[in-house]
Motif scaffolding. Structure first.
Motif, mmCIF file in Angstrom:
data_model
loop_
_atom_site.group_PDB
_atom_site.id
_atom_site.type_symbol
_atom_site.label_atom_id
_atom_site.label_comp_id
_atom_site.label_asym_id
_atom_site.label_seq_id
_atom_site.Cartn_x
_atom_site.Cartn_y
_atom_site.Cartn_z
ATOM 1 N N PHE A 51 0.924 -1.145 0.040
ATOM 2 C CA PHE A 51 -0.014 -0.067 0.083
ATOM 3 C C PHE A 51 0.646 1.246 -0.006
ATOM 4 O O PHE A 51 0.328 2.196 -0.497
ATOM 5 C CB PHE A 51 -0.935 0.136 0.957
ATOM 6 N N ILE A 52 2.031 1.139 0.702
ATOM 7 C CA ILE A 52 3.028 2.301 0.723
ATOM 8 C C ILE A 52 3.557 2.420 -0.570
ATOM 9 O O ILE A 52 3.885 3.615 -0.965
ATOM 10 C CB ILE A 52 3.910 2.148 1.822
ATOM 11 N N ALA A 53 3.981 1.384 -1.233
ATOM 12 C CA ALA A 53 4.826 1.554 -2.388
ATOM 13 C C ALA A 53 3.775 1.703 -3.741
ATOM 14 O O ALA A 53 4.177 2.792 -4.550
ATOM 15 C CB ALA A 53 5.334 -0.023 -2.845
ATOM 16 N N GLU A 54 2.687 1.586 -3.585
ATOM 17 C CA GLU A 54 1.622 1.956 -4.453
ATOM 18 C C GLU A 54 0.895 3.411 -4.427
ATOM 19 O O GLU A 54 0.042 3.630 -5.168
ATOM 20 C CB GLU A 54 0.388 0.993 -4.846
ATOM 21 N N GLN A 55 1.270 4.006 -3.158
ATOM 22 C CA GLN A 55 0.615 5.076 -2.678
ATOM 23 C C GLN A 55 -0.901 5.225 -2.827
ATOM 24 O O GLN A 55 -1.540 5.890 -3.385
ATOM 25 C CB GLN A 55 1.243 6.401 -3.658
ATOM 26 N N ALA A 56 -1.316 3.853 -2.323
ATOM 27 C CA ALA A 56 -2.817 3.721 -2.330
ATOM 28 C C ALA A 56 -3.789 4.460 -1.394
ATOM 29 O O ALA A 56 -4.786 4.387 -1.751
ATOM 30 C CB ALA A 56 -3.193 2.172 -2.088
ATOM 31 N N ILE A 75 -8.101 2.035 -7.972
ATOM 32 C CA ILE A 75 -7.220 1.291 -8.875
ATOM 33 C C ILE A 75 -5.746 1.137 -8.087
ATOM 34 O O ILE A 75 -5.192 0.217 -8.183
ATOM 35 C CB ILE A 75 -6.926 2.182 -10.110
ATOM 36 N N ARG A 76 -5.340 2.172 -7.349
ATOM 37 C CA ARG A 76 -4.143 1.926 -6.608
ATOM 38 C C ARG A 76 -4.208 0.999 -5.650
ATOM 39 O O ARG A 76 -3.477 0.218 -5.229
ATOM 40 C CB ARG A 76 -3.676 3.199 -6.090
ATOM 41 N N ILE A 77 -5.579 1.079 -4.806
ATOM 42 C CA ILE A 77 -5.640 -0.119 -3.942
ATOM 43 C C ILE A 77 -5.604 -1.323 -4.338
ATOM 44 O O ILE A 77 -4.930 -2.287 -4.073
ATOM 45 C CB ILE A 77 -7.170 0.172 -3.165
#
Length: 166
Positions: free
Chosen positions: A90-95, A139-141
């Protein structure tokens, strides 16, 4: 009355009234603020935690129903210094945008992947239907969950047979 349960691997004795929603016990008595109060009606998923490996809405679950059971909250997935695979993804994808729904999303995703490590994207989407995000970072999630799934599968493949993580 005391209710004994296991929260994030630690046995705790909760002193709240047995009819108190688990969400309030986690936040007010145990100081675990990851699960959020969203609607109080079980319609938004912000309060999602895992009980015995299953995603549940903690705002609807009375304390007495978790006596002797294992509760896992987002705090139990890892720490700020050592985030677990789901948190790291979640951090890496800036979710997260506002972040309010994210703990519930992580816990629903964790429960889904724990029950079905090879869940398809469609199965993950269906599992997340219970959790609302008003910011629109869906989408980021989803990307974060798929990333975490890959990392969890890779970690499982490299573990010796019979060694459990959770």
């Amino acid at each position: 009355m005391t209710t004994r349960l296991t929260v994030n691997g630690a046995v705790v004795d909760a002193e709240s009234d047995p009819d108190t929603p688990l969400l309030y016990v986690l936040r007010d008595e145990l100081g675990l603020h990851g699960a959020k109060y969203g609607c109080g009606l079980g319609q938004c998923g912000a309060c999602t935690v895992m009980v015995d490996g299953t995603a549940v809405l903690s705002c609807l679950m009375p304390l007495l129903t978790v006596e002797g059971r294992k509760v896992l909250t987002v705090e139990g997935l890892g720490t700020a210094d050592a985030p677990g695979p789901m948190q790291a993804a979640f951090i890496a994808e800036q979710a997260a945008q506002c972040g309010y729904c994210i703990p519930g999303m992580m816990m629903r995703a964790q429960a889904t992947l724990t029950a079905n490590p090879g869940a398809s994207e469609q199965e993950i989407r269906e599992a997340l239907e219970f959790n609302l995000c008003r910011c629109g970072t869906h989408i980021r999630i989803l990307r974060a969950i798929l990333r975490a799934q890959g990392e969890m599968q890779q970690a499982a493949a490299s573990r010796p047979v019979g060694e459990d993580v959770l």
